[in-house]
Design a protein around this motif. Structure first.
Motif, PDB file in Angstrom:
ATOM      1  N   GLY A  17      22.631  -3.433  27.277  1.00  0.00           N
ATOM      2  CA  GLY A  17      21.986  -3.727  26.005  1.00  0.00           C
ATOM      3  C   GLY A  17      22.215  -5.143  25.524  1.00  0.00           C
ATOM      4  N   TYR A  18      21.458  -5.471  24.505  1.00  0.00           N
ATOM      5  CA  TYR A  18      21.536  -6.755  23.816  1.00  0.00           C
ATOM      6  C   TYR A  18      21.810  -6.442  22.353  1.00  0.00           C
ATOM      7  N   ARG A  19      22.894  -6.986  21.818  1.00  0.00           N
ATOM      8  CA  ARG A  19      23.253  -6.742  20.424  1.00  0.00           C
ATOM      9  C   ARG A  19      23.215  -8.050  19.646  1.00  0.00           C
ATOM     10  N   ALA A  20      22.588  -8.017  18.467  1.00  0.00           N
ATOM     11  CA  ALA A  20      22.535  -9.168  17.559  1.00  0.00           C
ATOM     12  C   ALA A  20      23.200  -8.797  16.253  1.00  0.00           C
ATOM     13  N   ASP A  21      24.236  -9.545  15.880  1.00  0.00           N
ATOM     14  CA  ASP A  21      24.937  -9.341  14.612  1.00  0.00           C
ATOM     15  C   ASP A  21      24.633 -10.510  13.689  1.00  0.00           C
ATOM     16  N   TYR A  22      24.130 -10.184  12.500  1.00  0.00           N
ATOM     17  CA  TYR A  22      23.794 -11.207  11.513  1.00  0.00           C
ATOM     18  C   TYR A  22      25.035 -11.532  10.684  1.00  0.00           C
ATOM     19  N   ARG A  23      25.563 -12.730  10.886  1.00  0.00           N
ATOM     20  CA  ARG A  23      26.782 -13.191  10.227  1.00  0.00           C
ATOM     21  C   ARG A  23      26.374 -14.111   9.077  1.00  0.00           C
ATOM     22  N   VAL A  24      26.786 -13.788   7.866  1.00  0.00           N
ATOM     23  CA  VAL A  24      26.296 -14.524   6.700  1.00  0.00           C
ATOM     24  C   VAL A  24      27.454 -14.967   5.809  1.00  0.00           C
ATOM     25  N   VAL A  25      27.169 -16.049   5.057  1.00  0.00           N
ATOM     26  CA  VAL A  25      28.096 -16.522   4.030  1.00  0.00           C
ATOM     27  C   VAL A  25      27.414 -16.349   2.672  1.00  0.00           C
ATOM     28  N   PRO A  26      28.169 -16.044   1.608  1.00  0.00           N
ATOM     29  CA  PRO A  26      27.544 -15.769   0.313  1.00  0.00           C
ATOM     30  C   PRO A  26      27.062 -17.006  -0.424  1.00  0.00           C
ATOM     31  N   TYR A  27      27.547 -18.191  -0.036  1.00  0.00           N
ATOM     32  CA  TYR A  27      27.115 -19.416  -0.707  1.00  0.00           C
ATOM     33  C   TYR A  27      27.374 -20.618   0.194  1.00  0.00           C
ATOM     34  N   VAL A  28      26.590 -21.682  -0.030  1.00  0.00           N
ATOM     35  CA  VAL A  28      26.779 -22.944   0.699  1.00  0.00           C
ATOM     36  C   VAL A  28      26.826 -24.143  -0.246  1.00  0.00           C
ATOM     37  N   THR A  29      26.611 -23.912  -1.530  1.00  0.00           N
ATOM     38  CA  THR A  29      26.609 -25.017  -2.490  1.00  0.00           C
ATOM     39  C   THR A  29      28.015 -25.384  -2.954  1.00  0.00           C
ATOM     40  N   ARG A  30      29.004 -24.720  -2.418  1.00  0.00           N
ATOM     41  CA  ARG A  30      30.393 -25.138  -2.565  1.00  0.00           C
ATOM     42  C   ARG A  30      31.114 -24.711  -1.292  1.00  0.00           C
ATOM     43  N   PRO A  31      32.174 -25.385  -0.925  1.00  0.00           N
ATOM     44  CA  PRO A  31      32.859 -25.062   0.333  1.00  0.00           C
ATOM     45  C   PRO A  31      33.702 -23.802   0.214  1.00  0.00           C
ATOM     46  N   GLY A  32      34.143 -23.293   1.364  1.00  0.00           N
ATOM     47  CA  GLY A  32      35.128 -22.230   1.391  1.00  0.00           C
ATOM     48  C   GLY A  32      34.600 -20.817   1.430  1.00  0.00           C
ATOM     49  N   ALA A  33      33.316 -20.612   1.648  1.00  0.00           N
ATOM     50  CA  ALA A  33      32.771 -19.256   1.641  1.00  0.00           C
ATOM     51  C   ALA A  33      33.309 -18.442   2.814  1.00  0.00           C
ATOM     52  N   PRO A  34      33.580 -17.150   2.608  1.00  0.00           N
ATOM     53  CA  PRO A  34      33.951 -16.271   3.726  1.00  0.00           C
ATOM     54  C   PRO A  34      32.711 -15.891   4.523  1.00  0.00           C
ATOM     55  N   VAL A  35      32.924 -15.318   5.692  1.00  0.00           N
ATOM     56  CA  VAL A  35      31.813 -14.846   6.512  1.00  0.00           C
ATOM     57  C   VAL A  35      31.949 -13.355   6.733  1.00  0.00           C
ATOM     58  N   SER A  36      30.835 -12.671   6.819  1.00  0.00           N
ATOM     59  CA  SER A  36      30.846 -11.234   7.080  1.00  0.00           C
ATOM     60  C   SER A  36      29.636 -10.861   7.916  1.00  0.00           C
ATOM     61  N   THR A  37      29.699  -9.691   8.541  1.00  0.00           N
ATOM     62  CA  THR A  37      28.577  -9.185   9.314  1.00  0.00           C
ATOM     63  C   THR A  37      27.708  -8.326   8.412  1.00  0.00           C
ATOM     64  N   LEU A  38      26.502  -8.768   8.155  1.00  0.00           N
ATOM     65  CA  LEU A  38      25.607  -8.074   7.237  1.00  0.00           C
ATOM     66  C   LEU A  38      24.904  -6.901   7.910  1.00  0.00           C
ATOM     67  N   ALA A  39      24.479  -7.102   9.150  1.00  0.00           N
ATOM     68  CA  ALA A  39      23.732  -6.059   9.861  1.00  0.00           C
ATOM     69  C   ALA A  39      23.809  -6.323  11.351  1.00  0.00           C
ATOM     70  N   GLY A  40      23.598  -5.267  12.128  1.00  0.00           N
ATOM     71  CA  GLY A  40      23.576  -5.390  13.574  1.00  0.00           C
ATOM     72  C   GLY A  40      22.435  -4.581  14.158  1.00  0.00           C
ATOM     73  N   PHE A  41      21.826  -5.131  15.207  1.00  0.00           N
ATOM     74  CA  PHE A  41      20.707  -4.461  15.863  1.00  0.00           C
ATOM     75  C   PHE A  41      20.883  -4.550  17.371  1.00  0.00           C
ATOM     76  N   VAL A  42      20.306  -3.594  18.084  1.00  0.00           N
ATOM     77  CA  VAL A  42      20.426  -3.561  19.535  1.00  0.00           C
ATOM     78  C   VAL A  42      19.053  -3.394  20.170  1.00  0.00           C
ATOM     79  N   VAL A  43      18.959  -3.892  21.387  1.00  0.00           N
ATOM     80  CA  VAL A  43      17.844  -3.603  22.281  1.00  0.00           C
ATOM     81  C   VAL A  43      18.460  -2.971  23.520  1.00  0.00           C
ATOM     82  N   GLU A  44      17.997  -1.789  23.872  1.00  0.00           N
ATOM     83  CA  GLU A  44      18.539  -1.103  25.035  1.00  0.00           C
ATOM     84  C   GLU A  44      17.819  -1.552  26.296  1.00  0.00           C
ATOM     85  N   ASN A  45      18.556  -1.634  27.389  1.00  0.00           N
ATOM     86  CA  ASN A  45      17.971  -1.980  28.675  1.00  0.00           C
ATOM     87  C   ASN A  45      16.817  -1.043  29.001  1.00  0.00           C
ATOM     88  N   GLY A  46      15.659  -1.642  29.296  1.00  0.00           N
ATOM     89  CA  GLY A  46      14.502  -0.842  29.680  1.00  0.00           C
ATOM     90  C   GLY A  46      13.758  -0.209  28.537  1.00  0.00           C
TER      91      GLY A  46
END
Length: 461
Positions: free
Chosen positions: A425-454
């Motif tokens: 399979g192929y897995r894609a995890d969307y990693r996001v930060v809550p803000y960019v207009t100031r430094p120091g934002a944490p990162v988290s995984t918002l969602a994940g999706f897969v494509v199965e072989n075949g």
């Protein structure tokens, strides 16, 4: 493997020389080792930094073992660069068990901090793919103390060199580059917003004049990124589409959706359905389909710039489509999808940037028929900083999800997409930060999706 650096003791020097004005050819020593302390040096040499290429250095090292981690650095006189880490690709026929990489795009410097790059550097990856808008050409100042240099829209070679150098001064971007090998392609802002081939977005600019600007932009792009000699520009022409193989597991086809495309047309123009219109140009289109048809990799990954799935913004009976991405080039998209089916291409995954949002979608052979055959999956990645902080949902997202049943997910926060590929399979995890207009934002995984072989198409992880 390509090792890159540029000699620029004054990166923002007004003449674009990086502080190297009047300097001729400068020998640069490079070293590669198996450890960060360089106690086990395995390759070394000298490469000349020349003023013709902005005193940049692109070292192609072909004597290293496949699928190995290495460390590298540069020396000039008494100066020594920070240490970078890289990894060679596996041998072409290797049975690679797993491939982890991330893809990014759209890093408008005045719009926000590159916190996503800082977190990206901490990931366990083999490579980073940048899908375009590495720089922005405008003269924006923003409100964060990250105003563009020079303080105007860039048009000359000196201008573009300064702008690239400014982006390269960002410590988080430096950290991301130093952590992984990068695979890069461009979109429009490396030259000018929404340009198409030799055509400027400004009607009063003649093609010949625009090509002078494009030549300057392409040269500065080459000078600041880890590209091979095969990509050295020839005036306004520069080949950036190419293939990269990771054993038998995955093949990346890196596309150029700007240099050869037909001009954009209006939403209601009958020209939009002209079968001669192309996103990639006839030669690149043939090269793409021939390569997909010949591929023996388990996963076929298209690394490209703009949204490929139908992106209708009219939840009713009409169609309201954007015209700068594949939606404005429907005959070209249909040729691609038909070619994928005719060549029995399996496990097609498209990774996309440009739109400053995250989206996951099934790619349908006929988007007008929801039950039509699914030919692949598309993962659209959000921006690093462009668009500011963003939000979980906006009007576009509401319209897309209402009007396009093949779309499975939408979000408008900033970040990157981490991808993990194995034989199943192929897995894609969307990693996001809550803000960019100031430094120091944490990162988290918002969602994940897969494509199965075949099994083409997107599923929730």
């Amino acid at each position: 493997m390509v090792l890159w650096t540029r000699l620029a003791p004054e990166p923002l020097a007004e003449d674009g020389s990086g502080g190297m004005r009047g300097r001729g050819v400068v020998p640069v020593r490079w070293e590669v080792a198996e450890d960060e302390r360089f106690s086990e040096r395995v390759a070394h040499g000298v490469s000349n930094a020349t003023p013709e290429l902005g005193h940049s250095v692109h070292v192609e090292v072909d004597t290293l073992r496949p699928d190995r981690e290495y460390f590298y650095r540069f020396r000039v006189g008494g100066e020594i660069s920070p240490v970078g880490r890289t990894r060679t690709a596996p041998a072409a026929g290797a049975n690679l068990d797993r491939l982890a990489f991330a893809f990014v795009s759209c890093q408008n410097y005045p719009a926000g901090y590159y916190t996503a790059h800082r977190h990206l550097a901490d990931e366990d990856l083999r490579a980073v793919v940048h899908l375009g808008d590495y720089i922005y050409e405008g003269g924006a100042t923003g409100s964060l103390g990250r105003a563009h240099a020079p303080a105007r829209e860039v048009v000359s070679l000196a201008d573009y060199r300064i702008r690239h150098a400014q982006y390269r001064t960002d410590p988080d971007l430096q950290r991301s580059h130093a952590a992984f090998p990068w695979i890069v392609t461009w979109d429009d802002h490396e030259v000018e917003n929404n340009y198409a081939d030799e055509i400027s977005q400004h009607d009063d600019v003649a093609p010949g004049d625009f090509l002078v600007r494009r030549a300057a932009a392409y040269q500065a792009y080459y000078e600041h990124l880890p590209l091979r000699r095969s990509s050295v520009p020839k005036g306004p022409d520069m080949r950036i589409h190419r293939r990269l193989r990771f054993g038998r597991l995955a093949e990346f086809t890196v596309l150029d959706g700007r240099q050869y495309r037909s001009d954009q047309v209006g939403r209601n123009s009958p020209e939009a359905q002209d079968p001669d219109r192309s996103m990639l140009g006839a030669e690149q289109e043939r090269w793409l389909l021939d390569g997909l048809g010949a591929s023996t990799a388990r996963w076929n990954i298209l690394a490209q710039q703009t949204v490929m799935a139908r992106a209708d913004r009219d939840p009713g009976q009409g169609l309201r489509l954007p015209m700068d991405n594949w939606n404005g080039y429907e005959p070209a998209r249909q040729r691609l999808f038909d070619g994928v089916v005719e060549r029995c291409v399996e496990n097609l995954v498209v990774i996309t940037g440009d739109a400053h949002c995250s989206m996951a979608a099934d790619l349908k052979r006929d988007f007008a028929e929801p039950d039509s055959r699914t030919v692949g999956a598309e993962f659209l990645g959000t921006s690093i900083s462009s668009g500011g902080d963003g939000a979980d949902m906006d009007r576009r997202g509401e319209q897309w999800l209402a009007a396009n049943p093949h779309m499975k997910f939408y979000n408008q926060r900033r970040g990157y997409v981490r991808c993990t590929v194995d034989r199943d399979g192929y897995r894609a995890d969307y990693r996001v930060v809550p803000y960019v207009t100031r430094p120091g934002a944490p990162v988290s995984t918002l969602a994940g999706f897969v494509v199965e072989n075949g099994r083409p198409g997107v599923q929730e992880a």
